[in-house]
Scaffold this motif. Structure first.
Motif, PDB file in Angstrom:
ATOM      1  N   LEU A 118      -5.121   9.625   3.770  1.00 29.36           N
ATOM      2  CA  LEU A 118      -4.531   8.851   2.872  1.00 29.36           C
ATOM      3  C   LEU A 118      -3.326   7.831   3.394  1.00 29.36           C
ATOM      4  O   LEU A 118      -3.505   6.661   3.087  1.00 29.36           O
ATOM      5  CB  LEU A 118      -3.807   9.450   1.586  1.00 29.36           C
ATOM      6  CG  LEU A 118      -4.782  10.064   0.466  1.00 29.36           C
ATOM      7  CD1 LEU A 118      -3.939  10.734  -0.653  1.00 29.36           C
ATOM      8  CD2 LEU A 118      -5.506   8.781  -0.128  1.00 29.36           C
ATOM      9  N   ASP A 119      -2.575   8.130   4.349  1.00 27.32           N
ATOM     10  CA  ASP A 119      -1.541   7.573   4.804  1.00 27.32           C
ATOM     11  C   ASP A 119      -2.107   6.461   5.737  1.00 27.32           C
ATOM     12  O   ASP A 119      -1.464   5.439   6.224  1.00 27.32           O
ATOM     13  CB  ASP A 119      -0.334   8.224   5.773  1.00 27.32           C
ATOM     14  CG  ASP A 119      -0.926   9.106   6.706  1.00 27.32           C
ATOM     15  OD1 ASP A 119      -2.255   9.670   6.611  1.00 27.32           O
ATOM     16  OD2 ASP A 119      -0.324   9.386   7.419  1.00 27.32           O
ATOM     17  N   ARG A 120      -3.399   6.502   6.180  1.00 27.86           N
ATOM     18  CA  ARG A 120      -3.932   5.180   7.103  1.00 27.86           C
ATOM     19  C   ARG A 120      -5.139   4.642   6.329  1.00 27.86           C
ATOM     20  O   ARG A 120      -5.866   3.962   6.896  1.00 27.86           O
ATOM     21  CB  ARG A 120      -4.491   5.903   8.518  1.00 27.86           C
ATOM     22  CG  ARG A 120      -3.470   7.083   8.979  1.00 27.86           C
ATOM     23  CD  ARG A 120      -2.965   6.382  10.351  1.00 27.86           C
ATOM     24  NE  ARG A 120      -3.060   4.997  10.571  1.00 27.86           N
ATOM     25  CZ  ARG A 120      -3.343   4.729  11.831  1.00 27.86           C
ATOM     26  NH1 ARG A 120      -3.612   5.550  12.714  1.00 27.86           N
ATOM     27  NH2 ARG A 120      -3.564   3.284  12.323  1.00 27.86           N
ATOM     28  N   LEU A 121      -5.270   5.000   5.191  1.00 24.13           N
ATOM     29  CA  LEU A 121      -6.348   4.531   4.387  1.00 24.13           C
ATOM     30  C   LEU A 121      -6.748   3.075   4.456  1.00 24.13           C
ATOM     31  O   LEU A 121      -7.776   2.518   4.687  1.00 24.13           O
ATOM     32  CB  LEU A 121      -6.415   5.224   2.991  1.00 24.13           C
ATOM     33  CG  LEU A 121      -7.787   4.734   2.029  1.00 24.13           C
ATOM     34  CD1 LEU A 121      -8.433   6.079   2.177  1.00 24.13           C
ATOM     35  CD2 LEU A 121      -7.292   4.740   0.639  1.00 24.13           C
ATOM     36  N   TYR A 122      -5.686   2.369   4.310  1.00 24.10           N
ATOM     37  CA  TYR A 122      -5.769   1.084   4.293  1.00 24.10           C
ATOM     38  C   TYR A 122      -5.356   0.031   5.678  1.00 24.10           C
ATOM     39  O   TYR A 122      -5.871  -1.206   5.833  1.00 24.10           O
ATOM     40  CB  TYR A 122      -4.768   0.241   3.147  1.00 24.10           C
ATOM     41  CG  TYR A 122      -5.252  -1.035   2.729  1.00 24.10           C
ATOM     42  CD1 TYR A 122      -6.309  -1.341   1.909  1.00 24.10           C
ATOM     43  CD2 TYR A 122      -4.459  -2.255   3.295  1.00 24.10           C
ATOM     44  CE1 TYR A 122      -6.609  -2.500   1.749  1.00 24.10           C
ATOM     45  CE2 TYR A 122      -4.747  -3.532   2.865  1.00 24.10           C
ATOM     46  CZ  TYR A 122      -5.975  -3.849   1.898  1.00 24.10           C
ATOM     47  OH  TYR A 122      -6.289  -4.864   1.554  1.00 24.10           O
ATOM     48  N   ASP A 123      -5.030   0.879   6.548  1.00 22.03           N
ATOM     49  CA  ASP A 123      -4.757   0.253   8.050  1.00 22.03           C
ATOM     50  C   ASP A 123      -5.951  -0.563   8.605  1.00 22.03           C
ATOM     51  O   ASP A 123      -5.833  -1.659   9.061  1.00 22.03           O
ATOM     52  CB  ASP A 123      -4.337   1.192   8.921  1.00 22.03           C
ATOM     53  CG  ASP A 123      -2.930   1.788   8.840  1.00 22.03           C
ATOM     54  OD1 ASP A 123      -2.165   1.390   7.425  1.00 22.03           O
ATOM     55  OD2 ASP A 123      -2.624   2.537   9.305  1.00 22.03           O
ATOM     56  N   LEU A 124      -7.235   0.072   8.179  1.00 21.37           N
ATOM     57  CA  LEU A 124      -8.337  -0.755   9.007  1.00 21.37           C
ATOM     58  C   LEU A 124      -8.489  -1.854   8.393  1.00 21.37           C
ATOM     59  O   LEU A 124      -9.111  -2.776   9.122  1.00 21.37           O
ATOM     60  CB  LEU A 124      -9.441   0.404   8.951  1.00 21.37           C
ATOM     61  CG  LEU A 124     -10.744  -0.018   9.392  1.00 21.37           C
ATOM     62  CD1 LEU A 124     -10.687  -0.389  10.813  1.00 21.37           C
ATOM     63  CD2 LEU A 124     -11.933   1.077   9.467  1.00 21.37           C
ATOM     64  N   VAL A 125      -8.430  -1.915   7.101  1.00 21.21           N
ATOM     65  CA  VAL A 125      -8.527  -3.348   6.398  1.00 21.21           C
ATOM     66  C   VAL A 125      -7.760  -4.407   7.072  1.00 21.21           C
ATOM     67  O   VAL A 125      -8.167  -5.543   7.342  1.00 21.21           O
ATOM     68  CB  VAL A 125      -8.393  -3.156   4.820  1.00 21.21           C
ATOM     69  CG1 VAL A 125      -8.820  -4.413   4.140  1.00 21.21           C
ATOM     70  CG2 VAL A 125      -9.018  -2.016   4.267  1.00 21.21           C
ATOM     71  N   PHE A 151       0.731  -1.124   0.127  1.00 17.85           N
ATOM     72  CA  PHE A 151       0.062   0.005  -0.030  1.00 17.85           C
ATOM     73  C   PHE A 151       0.985   1.297  -0.013  1.00 17.85           C
ATOM     74  O   PHE A 151       0.604   2.218  -0.567  1.00 17.85           O
ATOM     75  CB  PHE A 151      -0.918   0.057   1.042  1.00 17.85           C
ATOM     76  CG  PHE A 151      -2.094   1.082   1.236  1.00 17.85           C
ATOM     77  CD1 PHE A 151      -2.990   0.767  -0.135  1.00 17.85           C
ATOM     78  CD2 PHE A 151      -1.985   2.113   1.925  1.00 17.85           C
ATOM     79  CE1 PHE A 151      -4.245   2.009  -0.187  1.00 17.85           C
ATOM     80  CE2 PHE A 151      -2.888   3.353   1.717  1.00 17.85           C
ATOM     81  CZ  PHE A 151      -3.871   3.020   0.600  1.00 17.85           C
ATOM     82  N   ALA A 152       1.967   1.183   0.766  1.00 18.05           N
ATOM     83  CA  ALA A 152       2.791   2.331   0.878  1.00 18.05           C
ATOM     84  C   ALA A 152       3.258   2.581  -0.820  1.00 18.05           C
ATOM     85  O   ALA A 152       3.287   3.837  -1.002  1.00 18.05           O
ATOM     86  CB  ALA A 152       4.281   1.958   1.358  1.00 18.05           C
ATOM     87  N   GLU A 153       3.534   1.808  -1.745  1.00 11.16           N
ATOM     88  CA  GLU A 153       4.064   1.943  -3.098  1.00 11.16           C
ATOM     89  C   GLU A 153       2.619   2.436  -3.676  1.00 11.16           C
ATOM     90  O   GLU A 153       2.771   3.261  -4.611  1.00 11.16           O
ATOM     91  CB  GLU A 153       4.216   0.667  -3.642  1.00 11.16           C
ATOM     92  CG  GLU A 153       5.702   0.107  -3.253  1.00 11.16           C
ATOM     93  CD  GLU A 153       5.679  -0.690  -1.938  1.00 11.16           C
ATOM     94  OE1 GLU A 153       4.780  -0.839  -1.407  1.00 11.16           O
ATOM     95  OE2 GLU A 153       6.763  -0.953  -1.738  1.00 11.16           O
ATOM     96  N   VAL A 154       1.366   2.033  -3.402  1.00  6.58           N
ATOM     97  CA  VAL A 154       0.118   2.843  -4.147  1.00  6.58           C
ATOM     98  C   VAL A 154       0.085   4.126  -3.805  1.00  6.58           C
ATOM     99  O   VAL A 154      -0.025   4.984  -4.845  1.00  6.58           O
ATOM    100  CB  VAL A 154      -1.111   2.024  -3.424  1.00  6.58           C
ATOM    101  CG1 VAL A 154      -2.441   2.717  -3.869  1.00  6.58           C
ATOM    102  CG2 VAL A 154      -1.186   0.516  -3.924  1.00  6.58           C
ATOM    103  N   LEU A 155       0.405   4.552  -2.697  1.00  7.70           N
ATOM    104  CA  LEU A 155       0.405   5.962  -2.107  1.00  7.70           C
ATOM    105  C   LEU A 155       1.628   6.729  -2.896  1.00  7.70           C
ATOM    106  O   LEU A 155       1.376   7.882  -3.428  1.00  7.70           O
ATOM    107  CB  LEU A 155       0.530   6.167  -0.770  1.00  7.70           C
ATOM    108  CG  LEU A 155      -0.628   5.724   0.078  1.00  7.70           C
ATOM    109  CD1 LEU A 155      -0.241   6.054   1.704  1.00  7.70           C
ATOM    110  CD2 LEU A 155      -1.822   6.281  -0.194  1.00  7.70           C
ATOM    111  N   GLN A 156       2.786   6.157  -3.206  1.00  7.80           N
ATOM    112  CA  GLN A 156       3.683   6.737  -3.707  1.00  7.80           C
ATOM    113  C   GLN A 156       3.585   6.680  -5.479  1.00  7.80           C
ATOM    114  O   GLN A 156       3.758   7.776  -5.690  1.00  7.80           O
ATOM    115  CB  GLN A 156       5.052   5.781  -3.594  1.00  7.80           C
ATOM    116  CG  GLN A 156       5.832   6.156  -2.555  1.00  7.80           C
ATOM    117  CD  GLN A 156       6.296   7.491  -2.170  1.00  7.80           C
ATOM    118  OE1 GLN A 156       6.591   8.122  -2.998  1.00  7.80           O
ATOM    119  NE2 GLN A 156       5.749   8.267  -1.093  1.00  7.80           N
ATOM    120  N   THR A 157       2.742   5.796  -6.030  1.00 10.36           N
ATOM    121  CA  THR A 157       2.461   5.778  -7.082  1.00 10.36           C
ATOM    122  C   THR A 157       1.461   7.159  -7.380  1.00 10.36           C
ATOM    123  O   THR A 157       1.523   7.570  -8.514  1.00 10.36           O
ATOM    124  CB  THR A 157       1.726   4.462  -7.585  1.00 10.36           C
ATOM    125  OG1 THR A 157       2.644   3.561  -7.348  1.00 10.36           O
ATOM    126  CG2 THR A 157       1.421   4.608  -9.054  1.00 10.36           C
TER     127      THR A 157
END
Ligand code: FAD
Ligand code: MLT
Ligand code: ZN
Length: 475
Positions: free
Chosen positions: A362-369, A243-249
């Motif tokens: 955005l930086d916490r967007l996937y944490d909950l999943v 997911f970090a790469e998704v954000l960087q992309t």
């Protein structure tokens, strides 16, 4: 499919009588539906999670007919549930008890289209995809697009302030809707159907009705600004290792594609698994933990292609993206979009779906999943994350064989509390409807709730418009 799952009691509205049916028949002759078979579908929501028991559905054709209906219902204290395409995700469009369904299905006329300004004026029951086709033939696009386009009505879109797949480029309906005609609870027709870009004369009343989910008035016509149709459209579908790469992309994409970027959507590997399993759609790139769909829309094919290839070189070279595919022709563009747009459908075939539609940093967007996947373990069939990453909007969905109160208890209020701690929104774009009305307080202060109740009381003193929806149950 029962309302008992949610504790709600019928308010003391009148019950539709034979005399009422006769009076309604005079208002909309031949368009009073009482056949139980025909009433089956409009009583159940798209997700098949809630069911009402309405015995009457009305199909007005004009704003005047809607006004007559509401004037009559107001006087008789009969509750009404406005319904468009019935694609809503929060149980807002179906009656809870025996409310009269007022359907916009026959209000599907285009009033005017201006081929210089791109302003479209139409009735509320126009189906989004049909509007799209109409304006595209004239060199424009509707500033809104979503997976439910084949069924949802523009009035329903405005009533929910639907976000969708183009918000990143064209902004929210709060900016692109220029005017509305609305019938108020007592039957008054409020004509604010202007087509002006700028109009600071007093309060902007139309904003009250955008996103009000049928609780403040019935939207009967819409004036909407359509942008010119982009002549060059490209879609890139990419696989990312984390997911970090998704954000960087996303950051790289905004930097390098800037003004031509028109969508940035993401989905995780579980979503891809489900669209494969239930819809037989094949993954077009190497399997990856995450996928992103990037769309560019511009006016120069050569210029856009050059920019896109520079961007792809950069993200592939730096390892942000491990594999990718590009589409420039309509057929392949549609095919790539289907992978993202049809996740909702795939999920609904997987079992009972617990849906969360959250705005998060955005930086916490996937944490909950990830957190929930660990927390739920084998209690859930699938825990998936997808959504409008470019808008900070996560769709977190959990599927199970059937509805279970204990699974619900594990999810709620946990998900809402988690979201509130991030100062996120517990409903980014779907609204509150029936299923989420009691969680409004996680995203709004008590003073805001109180003002909302006061506005509701002012505009609909008898509370006949879409009762049991949007605002918390008063205890
Ligand atoms: P309905 O479901 O009929 O009604 C929705 C609400 O609006 C109800 O509260 C109803 O009472 C009220 N309402 C309807 N018409 C009127 C009217 N004329 N006047 C006053 N109130 C009215 N939503 C998004 O935001 N983004 C997405 O990307 C998105 N994708 C979707 C994909 C799929 C496959 C599906 C099934 C749904 C999706 N949705 C999405 C949710 C849904 O499509 C939208 O909320 C849509 O805008 C609802 O339009 P509708 O005509 O179906 O309204
Ligand atoms: C989407 O973005 O696909 C829609 O909002 C529907 C959903 O959340 O499933
Ligand atoms: Zn969405």
């Amino acid at each position: 499919l029962t309302r008992e799952r949610y504790s709600v009691r019928r308010l003391p509205f009148s019950v539709v009588s034979e005399d009422d049916l006769a009076a309604l028949e005079r208002i909309v002759p031949g368009r009073v539906i009482t056949d139980p078979e025909e009433l089956e579908a409009p009583n159940v929501d798209w997700l098949r999670t809630v069911r009402g028991s309405s015995k009457v559905l009305l199909r007005p054709r004009t704003s005047q007919e809607v006004a007559h209906i509401l004037r009559y219902c107001h006087e008789r204290n009969l509750a009404v549930s406005p319904q468009g395409g019935n694609t809503g995700m929060v149980g807002g469009s179906t009656p809870v008890f025996d409310e009269i369904i007022v359907s916009t299905a026959l209000m599907n006329q285009i009033v005017s289209f201006h081929n210089v300004s791109g302003v479209l004026v139409c009735q509320a029951g126009c189906v989004l995809e049909e509007l799209s086709r109409y304006v595209e033939e004239r060199g424009f696009v509707v500033p809104l697009d979503l997976g439910a386009k084949g069924s949802c009505h523009i009035g329903g879109n405005v009533a929910t302030n639907a976000g969708g797949l183009r918000l990143l480029r064209y902004g929210s309906l709060r900016g692109t809707v220029l005017g509305l005609e609305v019938v108020l609870a007592d039957g008054t027709i409020l004509n604010c159907l202007t087509s002006l870009r700028k109009d600071n004369t007093g309060y902007d009343l139309k904003q009250l009705f955008i996103g009000s989910e049928g609780t403040l008035g019935v939207i009967t016509a819409v004036s909407i600004l359509c942008p010119p149709k982009p002549s060059a459209v490209n879609v890139a579908f990419l696989g990312c290792p984390g997911f970090a790469e998704v954000l960087q992309t996303f950051c790289t994409c905004r930097g390098m594609l800037g003004e031509i970027l028109s969508a940035f959507e993401f989905m995780d590997a579980e979503c891809m698994k489900l669209v494969g399993l239930h819809l037989h759609l094949a993954c077009p790139v190497q399997e990856s933990p995450f996928y992103v769909l990037i769309e560019t829309s511009g006016s120069g094919a050569g210029h856009d292609a050059e920019k896109l290839s520079g961007f792809l070189e950069q993200v592939l070279g730096s390892g942000l993206v491990t594999d990718g595919t590009l589409a420039t022709d309509q057929r392949r563009i549609k095919m790539l979009w289907a992978l993202r747009e049809r996740i909702t459908e795939a999920l609904s075939r997987d079992g009972y779906v617990y849906k969360y539609d959250l705005s998060l940093p955005l930086d916490r967007l996937y944490d909950l999943v990830s957190d929930l996947r660990a927390r739920l373990g084998l209690h859930a069939k699938h825990v998936v994350g997808y959504g409008h990453l470019g808008d900070g909007n996560l769709h977190l969905n959990v599927t199970a064989e059937a509805f279970s109160p204990s699974l619900l208890g594990t999810l709620e209020p946990y998900v809402y509390e988690w979201t509130a701690r991030q100062r996120g929104s517990v409903s980014a774009e779907h609204g509150l409807g029936f299923k989420k009305k009691d969680v409004l307080g996680y995203s709004k202060p008590p003073e805001a709730l109180q003002l909302m109740q006061q506005l509701k009381a002012l505009l609909d003193p008898k509370g006949i418009l879409n009762p049991y929806k949007t605002l918390p149950t008063r205890t």
